[in-house]
Design a protein around this motif. Structure first.
Motif, PDB file in Angstrom:
ATOM      1  N   ASP A  99      -9.590 -14.135 -40.235  1.00  0.00           N
ATOM      2  CA  ASP A  99     -10.479 -13.563 -41.236  1.00  0.00           C
ATOM      3  C   ASP A  99      -9.812 -12.507 -42.118  1.00  0.00           C
ATOM      4  OD1 ASP A  99     -12.739 -15.090 -40.560  1.00  0.00           O
ATOM      5  OD2 ASP A  99     -13.214 -13.748 -38.897  1.00  0.00           O
ATOM      6  N   TRP A 100      -8.551 -12.194 -41.859  1.00  0.00           N
ATOM      7  CA  TRP A 100      -7.907 -11.229 -42.757  1.00  0.00           C
ATOM      8  C   TRP A 100      -7.631 -11.888 -44.115  1.00  0.00           C
ATOM      9  CZ3 TRP A 100      -2.817 -12.641 -43.988  1.00  0.00           C
ATOM     10  CH2 TRP A 100      -2.142 -13.450 -43.078  1.00  0.00           C
ATOM     11  N   PRO A 101      -7.695 -11.129 -45.198  1.00  0.00           N
ATOM     12  CA  PRO A 101      -7.627 -11.711 -46.547  1.00  0.00           C
ATOM     13  C   PRO A 101      -6.217 -12.174 -46.912  1.00  0.00           C
ATOM     14  CG  PRO A 101      -7.718  -9.317 -46.692  1.00  0.00           C
ATOM     15  CD  PRO A 101      -7.898  -9.663 -45.237  1.00  0.00           C
ATOM     16  N   MET A 102      -6.062 -13.474 -47.051  1.00  0.00           N
ATOM     17  CA  MET A 102      -4.760 -14.062 -47.397  1.00  0.00           C
ATOM     18  C   MET A 102      -4.690 -14.319 -48.897  1.00  0.00           C
ATOM     19  SD  MET A 102      -4.481 -16.785 -44.255  1.00  0.00           S
ATOM     20  CE  MET A 102      -5.115 -16.290 -42.635  1.00  0.00           C
ATOM     21  N   GLU A 103      -3.597 -13.952 -49.484  1.00  0.00           N
ATOM     22  CA  GLU A 103      -3.408 -14.156 -50.920  1.00  0.00           C
ATOM     23  C   GLU A 103      -1.977 -14.618 -51.162  1.00  0.00           C
ATOM     24  OE1 GLU A 103      -3.874 -11.722 -55.153  1.00  0.00           O
ATOM     25  OE2 GLU A 103      -4.625 -10.860 -53.281  1.00  0.00           O
ATOM     26  N   ILE A 104      -1.831 -15.690 -51.918  1.00  0.00           N
ATOM     27  CA  ILE A 104      -0.503 -16.203 -52.242  1.00  0.00           C
ATOM     28  C   ILE A 104       0.098 -15.381 -53.372  1.00  0.00           C
ATOM     29  CG2 ILE A 104       0.775 -18.184 -53.161  1.00  0.00           C
ATOM     30  CD1 ILE A 104      -1.289 -19.994 -51.828  1.00  0.00           C
TER      31      ILE A 104
ATOM     32  N   ARG B  39       5.181   1.603 -36.758  1.00  0.00           N
ATOM     33  CA  ARG B  39       5.637   0.220 -36.620  1.00  0.00           C
ATOM     34  C   ARG B  39       5.005  -0.652 -37.701  1.00  0.00           C
ATOM     35  NH1 ARG B  39       9.896  -1.232 -33.779  1.00  0.00           N
ATOM     36  NH2 ARG B  39       8.929  -3.133 -32.910  1.00  0.00           N
ATOM     37  N   LYS B  40       4.884  -0.099 -38.897  1.00  0.00           N
ATOM     38  CA  LYS B  40       4.325  -0.821 -40.031  1.00  0.00           C
ATOM     39  C   LYS B  40       5.462  -1.164 -40.988  1.00  0.00           C
ATOM     40  CE  LYS B  40       1.021  -0.330 -43.855  1.00  0.00           C
ATOM     41  NZ  LYS B  40       0.097   0.604 -44.555  1.00  0.00           N
ATOM     42  N   TYR B  41       5.824  -2.455 -41.003  1.00  0.00           N
ATOM     43  CA  TYR B  41       6.889  -2.927 -41.885  1.00  0.00           C
ATOM     44  C   TYR B  41       6.260  -3.759 -43.009  1.00  0.00           C
ATOM     45  CZ  TYR B  41      10.070  -1.150 -38.368  1.00  0.00           C
ATOM     46  OH  TYR B  41      10.749  -0.325 -37.516  1.00  0.00           O
ATOM     47  N   VAL B  42       7.053  -4.441 -43.778  1.00  0.00           N
ATOM     48  CA  VAL B  42       6.525  -5.143 -44.943  1.00  0.00           C
ATOM     49  C   VAL B  42       6.741  -6.651 -44.854  1.00  0.00           C
ATOM     50  CG1 VAL B  42       6.578  -5.295 -47.465  1.00  0.00           C
ATOM     51  CG2 VAL B  42       6.929  -3.084 -46.342  1.00  0.00           C
ATOM     52  N   LEU B  43       7.915  -7.075 -44.394  1.00  0.00           N
ATOM     53  CA  LEU B  43       8.274  -8.487 -44.436  1.00  0.00           C
ATOM     54  C   LEU B  43       8.641  -9.019 -43.050  1.00  0.00           C
ATOM     55  CD1 LEU B  43      10.632  -8.326 -47.566  1.00  0.00           C
ATOM     56  CD2 LEU B  43       8.164  -8.789 -47.526  1.00  0.00           C
ATOM     57  N   GLU B  44       8.231 -10.244 -42.753  1.00  0.00           N
ATOM     58  CA  GLU B  44       8.657 -10.871 -41.506  1.00  0.00           C
ATOM     59  C   GLU B  44      10.184 -11.070 -41.556  1.00  0.00           C
ATOM     60  OE1 GLU B  44       7.742 -14.955 -40.813  1.00  0.00           O
ATOM     61  OE2 GLU B  44       7.838 -15.480 -42.929  1.00  0.00           O
ATOM     62  N   PRO B  45      10.856 -11.186 -40.411  1.00  0.00           N
ATOM     63  CA  PRO B  45      12.323 -11.212 -40.396  1.00  0.00           C
ATOM     64  C   PRO B  45      12.964 -12.582 -40.597  1.00  0.00           C
ATOM     65  CG  PRO B  45      11.512 -11.134 -38.152  1.00  0.00           C
ATOM     66  CD  PRO B  45      10.290 -11.082 -39.041  1.00  0.00           C
ATOM     67  N   ALA B  46      12.345 -13.450 -41.399  1.00  0.00           N
ATOM     68  CA  ALA B  46      12.915 -14.775 -41.677  1.00  0.00           C
ATOM     69  C   ALA B  46      13.700 -14.684 -42.978  1.00  0.00           C
ATOM     70  CB  ALA B  46      11.807 -15.818 -41.764  1.00  0.00           C
TER      71      ALA B  46
ATOM     72  N   MET C 206       0.468  -9.697 -39.227  1.00  0.00           N
ATOM     73  CA  MET C 206      -0.110  -9.746 -40.569  1.00  0.00           C
ATOM     74  C   MET C 206      -1.583  -9.333 -40.529  1.00  0.00           C
ATOM     75  SD  MET C 206       2.069 -10.818 -42.993  1.00  0.00           S
ATOM     76  CE  MET C 206       0.901 -11.355 -44.244  1.00  0.00           C
ATOM     77  N   GLY C 207      -2.330  -9.880 -39.585  1.00  0.00           N
ATOM     78  CA  GLY C 207      -3.753  -9.573 -39.492  1.00  0.00           C
ATOM     79  C   GLY C 207      -4.023  -8.131 -39.116  1.00  0.00           C
ATOM     80  N   GLY C 208      -3.120  -7.532 -38.344  1.00  0.00           N
ATOM     81  CA  GLY C 208      -3.305  -6.152 -37.913  1.00  0.00           C
ATOM     82  C   GLY C 208      -2.836  -5.124 -38.918  1.00  0.00           C
ATOM     83  N   GLY C 209      -2.267  -5.588 -40.023  1.00  0.00           N
ATOM     84  CA  GLY C 209      -1.797  -4.656 -41.044  1.00  0.00           C
ATOM     85  C   GLY C 209      -0.425  -4.080 -40.775  1.00  0.00           C
TER      86      GLY C 209
ATOM     87  N   ASN D 276      -1.154 -10.153 -47.071  1.00  0.00           N
ATOM     88  CA  ASN D 276      -2.434  -9.607 -46.650  1.00  0.00           C
ATOM     89  C   ASN D 276      -2.897  -8.690 -47.775  1.00  0.00           C
ATOM     90  OD1 ASN D 276      -4.488  -7.927 -45.622  1.00  0.00           O
ATOM     91  ND2 ASN D 276      -3.714  -8.092 -43.529  1.00  0.00           N
ATOM     92  N   SER D 277      -3.962  -9.084 -48.468  1.00  0.00           N
ATOM     93  CA  SER D 277      -4.416  -8.323 -49.636  1.00  0.00           C
ATOM     94  C   SER D 277      -4.706  -6.867 -49.293  1.00  0.00           C
ATOM     95  CB  SER D 277      -5.676  -8.965 -50.227  1.00  0.00           C
ATOM     96  OG  SER D 277      -5.427 -10.280 -50.634  1.00  0.00           O
ATOM     97  N   ASP D 278      -5.296  -6.628 -48.121  1.00  0.00           N
ATOM     98  CA  ASP D 278      -5.635  -5.256 -47.733  1.00  0.00           C
ATOM     99  C   ASP D 278      -4.391  -4.390 -47.567  1.00  0.00           C
ATOM    100  OD1 ASP D 278      -8.328  -5.821 -47.777  1.00  0.00           O
ATOM    101  OD2 ASP D 278      -8.509  -6.084 -45.603  1.00  0.00           O
ATOM    102  N   PHE D 279      -3.308  -4.988 -47.089  1.00  0.00           N
ATOM    103  CA  PHE D 279      -2.077  -4.240 -46.880  1.00  0.00           C
ATOM    104  C   PHE D 279      -1.587  -3.616 -48.189  1.00  0.00           C
ATOM    105  CE2 PHE D 279       2.513  -3.792 -46.651  1.00  0.00           C
ATOM    106  CZ  PHE D 279       2.775  -3.371 -45.352  1.00  0.00           C
ATOM    107  N   TRP D 280      -1.731  -4.362 -49.285  1.00  0.00           N
ATOM    108  CA  TRP D 280      -1.169  -3.930 -50.568  1.00  0.00           C
ATOM    109  C   TRP D 280      -2.135  -3.116 -51.421  1.00  0.00           C
ATOM    110  CZ3 TRP D 280       3.964  -4.728 -51.393  1.00  0.00           C
ATOM    111  CH2 TRP D 280       4.608  -5.658 -50.558  1.00  0.00           C
ATOM    112  N   LYS D 281      -3.377  -2.950 -50.968  1.00  0.00           N
ATOM    113  CA  LYS D 281      -4.364  -2.217 -51.767  1.00  0.00           C
ATOM    114  C   LYS D 281      -3.922  -0.809 -52.161  1.00  0.00           C
ATOM    115  CE  LYS D 281      -8.794  -4.448 -50.737  1.00  0.00           C
ATOM    116  NZ  LYS D 281     -10.109  -4.308 -50.039  1.00  0.00           N
ATOM    117  N   PRO D 282      -3.274  -0.038 -51.261  1.00  0.00           N
ATOM    118  CA  PRO D 282      -2.881   1.321 -51.653  1.00  0.00           C
ATOM    119  C   PRO D 282      -1.913   1.394 -52.834  1.00  0.00           C
ATOM    120  CG  PRO D 282      -2.827   1.068 -49.265  1.00  0.00           C
ATOM    121  CD  PRO D 282      -3.016  -0.288 -49.825  1.00  0.00           C
ATOM    122  N   VAL D 283      -1.251   0.287 -53.158  1.00  0.00           N
ATOM    123  CA  VAL D 283      -0.306   0.304 -54.288  1.00  0.00           C
ATOM    124  C   VAL D 283      -0.785  -0.609 -55.421  1.00  0.00           C
ATOM    125  CG1 VAL D 283       1.714   0.965 -52.921  1.00  0.00           C
ATOM    126  CG2 VAL D 283       1.106  -1.467 -53.144  1.00  0.00           C
TER     127      VAL D 283
END
Length: 549
Positions: free
Chosen positions: A351-356, A258-265, A328-331, A227-234
């Motif tokens: 509609d949340w910004p997806m970036e590979i 409850r804001k983590y970074v990676l899904e648990p797979a 992911m969409g909720g940040g 999620n591009s928005d998630f990573w904007k602060p860094v």
């Protein structure tokens, strides 16, 4: 609603696994491969695949290529071609077994899409739709039951990753050999089947025969989606190396919220990290010798890095998380592993910004890679319950179901009846109606496992997203690597691969979760090699050597 929303586990595996074809009684155990039966490897290497003839449709806005770059359309084509010359059916009912991984479609009697499909085909299309959402055994169980009761339908989907076993024996006993109808130029009678690329057809070849129509799937396998928005602060989705990724993840972690970074797979993330370190696809080939991904230092480094991420609490704490896309969409998550077709579906529905995250060098001196998939989600066989005189009719129906993007048939298959299930915007884009979401998408989901079009990029109303994905594909192909064993066959692989893989990857999960020390991986790898890994290596090496003569 998305027809692919709940298929991410299934489709992701399609990029990583082949088709199970081992021996035994009924379809009761695990395995993975593309051909088997004793001596099947040598026989299959000699089969002439169907001649490839590209569909004559409107030119894409952004071209694809033979390396796997998908053609892209920024708007839905206005001028559509008719890809099927005449109604394919014979007026008699056609039965089929397939699966869905989302909401089951409404019954035929109250489903306008299904009723129109019957008209288009010229036969009532009686699908038995197994709902595999949340239960990976249900399709295998249903197919076992139909086989045991001698009640197979006309058309049967053979998926690539559900542990089906004894496929060669089942095919020989209960299904029509389609080689004479599809091999070489014979496929020209069915133009849409001729539009399926070679790499997809290889999964339908078993013991030297073509047993079904391949179901095409793009060359791109799993991708790391942020999620591009998630990573904007860094500073956005840009990383100098693995340690920079870890440091930025720590900065963004907020356990209280409850804001983590990676899904648990865990294993999926190890796969992504291994690309940063430059590990092979499933195998690497040098001077005729194969090395498995699992036995490389690069893969071990990826496990160690995943362990660091877990120790830093970057992973979502509940390993059974079922709302990854919502998180992911909720940040509340920053990155997850997705199949490429799953990503395409997600871009249409969210509609949340997806970036590979394009693989980058994990450390100084590393050569990042991107692992391509096999390009197929199995094949569809024609059972002997259908008389031989009807085989060409059923292949004509399959030809319809494999209609290309840019055809009238594909517009209907993917979107239903215009005015009822979809409308066209002033720009020509396709917009689904509520009835389209309830009928067209839910019915199309199981249909696309019986027939599909080679992957095409198109995101309704989001041309910039389509362009961005095409650009990212171009970047991924610069560092892409294919599995060198694709197109070659190992009988041991067919019999044992899935169980071998599952056992080793369960150990990897335990290591990342902290239930086992990292030092145990060495013994787990030795067991994997001893139980079948070395045998698979040797058989593939022999097949490759013979194929290169």
């Amino acid at each position: 609603m998305s027809s692919s929303l709940n298929r991410r586990g299934f489709l992701g595996a399609a990029g990583l696994a082949g088709l199970t074809v081992a021996g035994g009684s009924l379809l009761t155990a695990c395995g993975s491969g593309a051909a088997s039966g004793k001596g099947g490897a040598a026989k299959s290497a000699k089969v002439k695949l169907p001649t490839y003839i590209a569909a004559n449709v409107a030119a894409p806005d952004l071209a694809g290529n033979a390396d796997g770059l998908d053609p892209a359309y920024l708007r839905y084509p206005k001028k559509l071609v008719k890809s099927v010359a005449k109604t394919p059916g014979d007026g008699k009912p056609i039965t089929a077994l397939t699966e869905t991984f989302t909401t089951a479609p409404p019954a035929m009697g109250r489903n306008a899409y299904w009723q129109e499909l019957n008209k288009q085909l010229g036969s009532e299309f009686r699908m038995t739709v197994v709902n595999g959402l949340g239960d990976e055994d249900v399709y295998r169980t249903k197919l076992n039951a139909l086989t045991a009761s001698d009640d197979l339908p006309d058309l049967v989907w053979f998926p690539p990753n559900q542990g089906l076993k004894n496929v060669p024996q089942l095919l020989e006993a209960r299904f029509h050999d389609l080689t004479s109808y599809l091999s070489g130029d014979a496929v020209k009678e069915f133009p849409n089947l001729a539009n399926i690329p070679d790499f997809a057809w290889k999964t339908a070849v078993i013991n030297g025969k073509i047993w079904g129509t391949a179901v095409p799937y793009g060359r791109f396998g799993q991708v790391y989606v942020a999620n591009s928005d998630f990573w904007k602060p860094v500073g956005g989705v840009r990383f100098d190396d693995a340690e920079d990724f870890l440091a930025k993840g720590k900065d963004l972690l907020d356990i209280k919220r409850r804001k983590y970074v990676l899904e648990p797979a865990y294993v999926n993330h190890v796969h992504m990290f291994s690309q940063w370190y430059g590990a092979p696809n499933w195998w690497s080939l040098k001077d005729g010798k194969l090395t498995a991904r699992y036995e490389t230092e690069e893969y071990l480094a990826a496990i160690e890095f995943a362990l660091k991420c877990r120790q830093a609490q970057l992973f979502w704490p509940d390993p059974n998380l079922r709302t990854t896309l919502e998180k992911m969409g909720g940040g509340y998550l920053g990155a997850h592993v997705q199949s490429f077709p799953g990503l395409l579906s997600d871009t249409k529905m969210y509609d949340w910004p997806m970036e590979i995250i394009v693989p980058f060098a994990a450390e100084s001196g590393a050569s990042p890679k991107y692992n391509l998939g096999i390009g197929s989600v199995g094949f569809v066989g024609i059972s002997k319950k259908a008389d031989k005189s009807r085989v060409k009719t059923l292949l004509a129906v399959m030809d319809y179901l494999n209609a290309p993007f840019g055809s009238e048939e594909r517009l209907f298959l993917g979107n239903g009846i215009e005015g009822t299930h979809h409308t066209r915007t002033k720009d020509g884009d396709v917009a689904l109606t509520p009835k389209g979401e309830g009928e067209a998408l839910t019915t199309f989901d199981p249909l696309q496992f019986l027939g599909n079009t080679p992957e095409t990029l198109y995101t309704p109303g989001k041309p910039d997203v389509t362009r961005s994905i095409h650009e990212t594909q171009t970047e991924l192909l610069k560092i892409a690597q294919a599995d060198p064993t694709i197109g070659f066959y190992s009988d041991t692989y067919a019999a044992k691969w899935q169980s071998l893989r599952s056992e080793l990857e369960d150990d990897i999960k335990d290591i990342v979760a902290g239930r086992k020390p990292l030092s145990t991986y060495k013994e787990s790898l030795k067991k994997w090699l001893r139980d079948g890994g070395d045998a698979i290596r040797g058989e593939f090496e022999d097949a490759i050597a013979k194929g290169n003569k």
